[in-house]
Design a protein around this motif. Structure first.
Motif, PDB file in Angstrom:
ATOM      1  N   GLY A 273      37.947   3.311  49.100  1.00  0.00           N
ATOM      2  CA  GLY A 273      38.806   2.529  49.748  1.00  0.00           C
ATOM      3  C   GLY A 273      38.409   1.447  50.680  1.00  0.00           C
ATOM      4  O   GLY A 273      36.612   1.845  51.154  1.00  0.00           O
ATOM      5  N   THR A 274      38.595   0.402  51.673  1.00  0.00           N
ATOM      6  CA  THR A 274      37.983   0.060  52.639  1.00  0.00           C
ATOM      7  C   THR A 274      38.646   0.095  54.358  1.00  0.00           C
ATOM      8  O   THR A 274      38.119  -0.225  54.569  1.00  0.00           O
ATOM      9  N   GLY A 275      39.439   1.622  54.148  1.00  0.00           N
ATOM     10  CA  GLY A 275      39.203   1.957  55.282  1.00  0.00           C
ATOM     11  C   GLY A 275      38.762   3.084  55.763  1.00  0.00           C
ATOM     12  O   GLY A 275      37.847   2.840  55.398  1.00  0.00           O
ATOM     13  N   ASN A 276      39.376   3.832  56.614  1.00  0.00           N
ATOM     14  CA  ASN A 276      38.299   5.058  57.515  1.00  0.00           C
ATOM     15  C   ASN A 276      38.365   5.724  56.421  1.00  0.00           C
ATOM     16  O   ASN A 276      36.944   6.363  56.658  1.00  0.00           O
ATOM     17  N   ASN A 277      39.104   6.069  55.816  1.00  0.00           N
ATOM     18  CA  ASN A 277      38.062   7.238  54.674  1.00  0.00           C
ATOM     19  C   ASN A 277      37.762   6.764  53.853  1.00  0.00           C
ATOM     20  O   ASN A 277      36.503   7.409  53.439  1.00  0.00           O
ATOM     21  N   GLY A 278      37.632   5.619  53.120  1.00  0.00           N
ATOM     22  CA  GLY A 278      36.814   4.837  51.892  1.00  0.00           C
ATOM     23  C   GLY A 278      34.977   5.167  53.125  1.00  0.00           C
ATOM     24  O   GLY A 278      34.205   5.699  52.283  1.00  0.00           O
ATOM     25  N   GLY A 279      35.489   5.058  54.211  1.00  0.00           N
ATOM     26  CA  GLY A 279      33.995   5.012  55.631  1.00  0.00           C
ATOM     27  C   GLY A 279      33.553   6.401  55.149  1.00  0.00           C
ATOM     28  O   GLY A 279      32.501   6.819  55.118  1.00  0.00           O
ATOM     29  N   ASP A 280      34.403   7.464  54.884  1.00  0.00           N
ATOM     30  CA  ASP A 280      34.298   8.729  55.344  1.00  0.00           C
ATOM     31  C   ASP A 280      33.794   8.988  53.856  1.00  0.00           C
ATOM     32  O   ASP A 280      31.827   9.724  53.487  1.00  0.00           O
ATOM     33  N   GLY A 281      33.495   8.750  52.954  1.00  0.00           N
ATOM     34  CA  GLY A 281      33.037   8.601  51.359  1.00  0.00           C
ATOM     35  C   GLY A 281      31.907   7.703  51.306  1.00  0.00           C
ATOM     36  O   GLY A 281      31.048   8.831  50.734  1.00  0.00           O
ATOM     37  N   LEU A 282      31.496   7.103  52.058  1.00  0.00           N
ATOM     38  CA  LEU A 282      30.168   5.731  52.182  1.00  0.00           C
ATOM     39  C   LEU A 282      29.264   7.203  52.707  1.00  0.00           C
ATOM     40  O   LEU A 282      27.972   7.311  51.766  1.00  0.00           O
ATOM     41  N   VAL A 283      29.894   8.010  53.753  1.00  0.00           N
ATOM     42  CA  VAL A 283      28.677   8.609  54.826  1.00  0.00           C
ATOM     43  C   VAL A 283      28.332   9.359  53.042  1.00  0.00           C
ATOM     44  O   VAL A 283      27.661  10.823  53.508  1.00  0.00           O
ATOM     45  N   ILE A 284      29.523  10.647  52.777  1.00  0.00           N
ATOM     46  CA  ILE A 284      29.324  11.127  52.584  1.00  0.00           C
ATOM     47  C   ILE A 284      28.694  11.600  51.120  1.00  0.00           C
ATOM     48  O   ILE A 284      26.935  12.200  50.660  1.00  0.00           O
TER      49      ILE A 284
ATOM     50  N   GLN B 241      20.661  12.182  50.087  1.00  0.00           N
ATOM     51  CA  GLN B 241      19.683  12.747  50.383  1.00  0.00           C
ATOM     52  C   GLN B 241      19.835  13.453  49.988  1.00  0.00           C
ATOM     53  O   GLN B 241      18.290  14.490  50.489  1.00  0.00           O
ATOM     54  N   GLN B 242      20.564  14.505  49.999  1.00  0.00           N
ATOM     55  CA  GLN B 242      19.972  15.791  49.238  1.00  0.00           C
ATOM     56  C   GLN B 242      19.739  16.453  47.758  1.00  0.00           C
ATOM     57  O   GLN B 242      20.035  17.448  46.690  1.00  0.00           O
ATOM     58  N   ALA B 243      20.170  14.866  47.299  1.00  0.00           N
ATOM     59  CA  ALA B 243      19.062  14.954  45.624  1.00  0.00           C
ATOM     60  C   ALA B 243      20.710  15.197  45.050  1.00  0.00           C
ATOM     61  O   ALA B 243      20.012  15.585  43.968  1.00  0.00           O
ATOM     62  N   HIS B 244      21.865  14.250  44.912  1.00  0.00           N
ATOM     63  CA  HIS B 244      23.021  14.702  43.916  1.00  0.00           C
ATOM     64  C   HIS B 244      22.795  13.549  43.097  1.00  0.00           C
ATOM     65  O   HIS B 244      22.142  12.962  44.138  1.00  0.00           O
ATOM     66  N   ASP B 245      23.186  13.521  41.746  1.00  0.00           N
ATOM     67  CA  ASP B 245      23.563  12.265  41.232  1.00  0.00           C
ATOM     68  C   ASP B 245      24.227  11.401  41.469  1.00  0.00           C
ATOM     69  O   ASP B 245      25.550  12.375  41.648  1.00  0.00           O
ATOM     70  N   VAL B 246      24.341  10.351  42.415  1.00  0.00           N
ATOM     71  CA  VAL B 246      25.385  10.103  43.208  1.00  0.00           C
ATOM     72  C   VAL B 246      25.888   8.551  42.799  1.00  0.00           C
ATOM     73  O   VAL B 246      25.402   7.992  42.969  1.00  0.00           O
ATOM     74  N   SER B 247      27.415   8.142  42.567  1.00  0.00           N
ATOM     75  CA  SER B 247      27.485   7.368  41.629  1.00  0.00           C
ATOM     76  C   SER B 247      28.797   6.538  42.726  1.00  0.00           C
ATOM     77  O   SER B 247      29.915   7.263  43.360  1.00  0.00           O
ATOM     78  N   VAL B 248      28.626   5.362  43.406  1.00  0.00           N
ATOM     79  CA  VAL B 248      29.289   4.938  44.591  1.00  0.00           C
ATOM     80  C   VAL B 248      30.003   4.116  43.927  1.00  0.00           C
ATOM     81  O   VAL B 248      29.781   2.992  42.914  1.00  0.00           O
ATOM     82  N   PHE B 249      31.323   3.744  44.629  1.00  0.00           N
ATOM     83  CA  PHE B 249      32.688   2.961  44.114  1.00  0.00           C
ATOM     84  C   PHE B 249      33.733   2.000  44.692  1.00  0.00           C
ATOM     85  O   PHE B 249      34.216   3.498  45.541  1.00  0.00           O
ATOM     86  N   PHE B 250      33.609   1.383  45.075  1.00  0.00           N
ATOM     87  CA  PHE B 250      35.201   1.044  46.105  1.00  0.00           C
ATOM     88  C   PHE B 250      36.010  -0.195  45.803  1.00  0.00           C
ATOM     89  O   PHE B 250      35.467  -0.928  45.307  1.00  0.00           O
ATOM     90  N   VAL B 251      37.135  -0.395  46.503  1.00  0.00           N
ATOM     91  CA  VAL B 251      37.747  -0.789  45.150  1.00  0.00           C
ATOM     92  C   VAL B 251      38.472  -2.097  46.138  1.00  0.00           C
ATOM     93  O   VAL B 251      38.591  -1.381  48.152  1.00  0.00           O
ATOM     94  N   GLY B 252      38.994  -3.147  45.477  1.00  0.00           N
ATOM     95  CA  GLY B 252      39.477  -3.210  47.125  1.00  0.00           C
ATOM     96  C   GLY B 252      37.499  -4.941  47.551  1.00  0.00           C
ATOM     97  O   GLY B 252      37.020  -5.401  46.204  1.00  0.00           O
ATOM     98  N   HIS B 253      37.566  -5.432  48.704  1.00  0.00           N
ATOM     99  CA  HIS B 253      36.864  -6.444  49.386  1.00  0.00           C
ATOM    100  C   HIS B 253      36.778  -6.095  50.293  1.00  0.00           C
ATOM    101  O   HIS B 253      36.720  -5.435  51.475  1.00  0.00           O
ATOM    102  N   LEU B 254      35.381  -6.275  50.348  1.00  0.00           N
ATOM    103  CA  LEU B 254      34.326  -6.558  51.938  1.00  0.00           C
ATOM    104  C   LEU B 254      35.522  -6.689  53.363  1.00  0.00           C
ATOM    105  O   LEU B 254      35.344  -7.057  54.332  1.00  0.00           O
TER     106      LEU B 254
END
Length: 498
Positions: free
Chosen positions: A55-66, A72-85
């Motif tokens: 999401g675009t709240g702080n839980n979503g911010g956690d998701g972006l950091v994760i 950076q640890q070489a995982h295959d990661v796709s990232v999606f956010f719902v809503g508007h910046l």
């Protein structure tokens, strides 16, 4: 013990830490997210696809950091956010910029932008956190439904999106997580049966919130820890008469197994002298199976009809296998009316109380009740949610000044002031006939040895569950029987002798 905090108290703990450590909110988010990744990495093998939904709240911010740390640890990661910046929090925007350097971040602004989610993918849910203020509807609900339908394993950040930490389910969409990795303290919903398909298994990671603030928070819900357990102490000159004298009133024709299990558990839990009052039909059974006990025969052959406690008995316990015969009901009523010290009641004694609710007011203050959910419902009536069930538990304990455990996964132990302590030990293998009879013996023995009633109950519940965990290691959950709990009580006690 670990305090279980409300949503507002969790936010207050965050802010207090930010103000007094001090630490910036963006750095606290970084620290929490890295703690999540450390636990996640022990649970999920590398190599598979990871899809992070924010999401675009702080839980979503956690998701972006994760997502950034996993990349950076070489995982295959796709990232999606719902809503508007333009509606995002400042910390979300900062981490959005940091992640953008490493990876594309896909926006979901309409249902046709919701990606296909392979069944073999791992999903990280960062849509909402513990600060949810209303049921999830609209586009967010569509994303949640797509995730749930995918069959992918979902790992929730702090709490599954759509859940409140301390409120019942709403009519909005809710993530069905396989696992929740929660920050700092467990949430109340983790202990409630109706939430299990949304929470999954759960783990708590330390994110460095101020411990003194958390311990000083005003709450009446806790998670018991091993160092909360109180054990009876023996001194050099103790003898059987000073190690607790217990009168157990148990058994009827066809139910002498309950009496046997409870009696053996009491002795295994350190009771110095055990008297068992039982119908005549139980004499030989108890003398053979529990030779350490002294058997007092009732005048009736098949049921208990009268109990006359000796003056030198410290504690009375009644219920396992006694049935609800009218003569037995009268015997229990007479016993309660003449009892002066806290007593332990279980099984059919509870069913008799439910049929004669006026006896609740006559129970000695601080007495102990140990109902399973069915017995509890007969005592207090039905409930619409597990939150209402906990309120009924508080009502029963505080109204009649009792200590009550509502048995089950994370058994809820409530004292006479209305504070609830969830128990961490035990396993599904303990859902077997006779397990409750064993608990009665343990708790009564601890009470007879001088523990305060609430401490005897909380410690007894913990030891009972620990014995079950020790037994499950040896025989497995499917094969576990109530008698296995008794055999593994010594290991449970030894584990707690620090």
């Amino acid at each position: 013990m670990i305090p279980i905090l409300s949503a507002q108290q969790i936010r207050d703990a965050d802010q207090y830490t930010i103000d007094h450590e001090p630490i910036t909110s963006i750095n606290l988010m970084e620290r929490a997210s890295r703690a999540f990744v450390r636990k996640f990495s022990t649970l999920v093998p590398g190599g598979g696809r990871v899809m992070v939904f924010c999401g675009t709240g702080n839980n979503g911010g956690d998701g972006l950091v994760i997502a950034r740390v996993l990349i950076q640890q070489a995982h295959d990661v796709s990232v999606f956010f719902v809503g508007h910046l333009d509606k995002a929090t400042e910390d979300f925007k900062v981490n959005f910029e940091r992640l953008s350097v490493l990876s594309e971040i896909s926006q979901i602004a309409s249902e046709d932008q919701i990606p296909n989610i392979p069944e073999n993918a791992v999903v990280i849910d960062g849509l909402f956190g513990s600060g949810l203020s209303r049921p999830v509807k609209g586009l967010y609900a569509s994303v949640i439904e797509r995730i749930n339908q995918s069959g992918a394993a979902v790992y929730a950040i702090d709490i599954s999106s759509g859940l409140y930490p301390d409120q019942p389910l709403t009519d909005g969409a809710v993530i069905q997580a396989a696992c929740t990795i929660s920050f700092q303290t467990p949430k109340l919903i983790f202990f409630l049966p109706e939430m299990r398909k949304y929470v999954g298994t759960w783990h708590v990671v330390d994110i460095g919130l101020d411990d003194a603030f958390i311990q000083g928070s005003d709450t009446n819900v806790f998670f018991t820890q091993p160092n909360d357990v109180v054990l009876p102490l023996r001194s050099t000159f103790d003898h059987k008469g000073s190690a607790g004298r217990l009168l157990l009133i148990a058994g009827s024709k066809g139910k002498m197994g309950a009496a046997t299990l409870s009696a053996r558990a009491a002795l295994r839990s350190g009771c110095g002298l055990l008297y068992v009052h039982t119908p005549c039909c139980g004499l030989n059974i108890l003398q053979v199976n529990v030779p350490e006990a002294m058997v007092i025969e009732d005048e009736h052959t098949e049921v208990i009809t009268e109990v006359v406690p000796a003056d030198n008995v410290d504690v009375l316990a009644m219920g396992p296998g006694i049935g609800t015969n009218s003569l037995t009901q009268k015997a229990l009523a007479d016993l309660i009316l003449h009892a002066k010290e806290p007593m332990v009641l279980d099984a059919d004694a509870l069913n008799i109380l439910a049929q004669n609710p006026e006896l609740l007011s006559a129970l000695p203050p601080e007495s102990i009740l140990t109902p399973h959910p069915g017995e509890f419902a007969r005592l207090v009536g039905a409930w619409r949610s597990d939150f209402e069930k906990l309120e009924k538990l508080r009502w029963l304990a505080t109204t009649y000044q009792l200590n009550v455990v509502l048995k089950g996964a994370y058994s809820a132990v409530c004292n006479s002031r209305g504070s609830i302590y969830f128990n961490p030990t035990g396993n599904p293998g303990m859902a077997t006939a006779g397990s409750g009879d064993v608990l009665t013996g343990i708790v009564a023995a601890l009470l007879a040895q001088g523990l305060a009633p609430f401490e005897a109950l909380r410690s007894g519940v913990y030891l009972h569950g620990q014995a079950g965990d020790e037994a499950a290691i040896k025989v497995g959950e499917v094969s576990l029987m109530a008698s296995d709990l008794i055999e593994h009580l010594p290991a449970a006690f030894k584990k707690l002798h620090f």
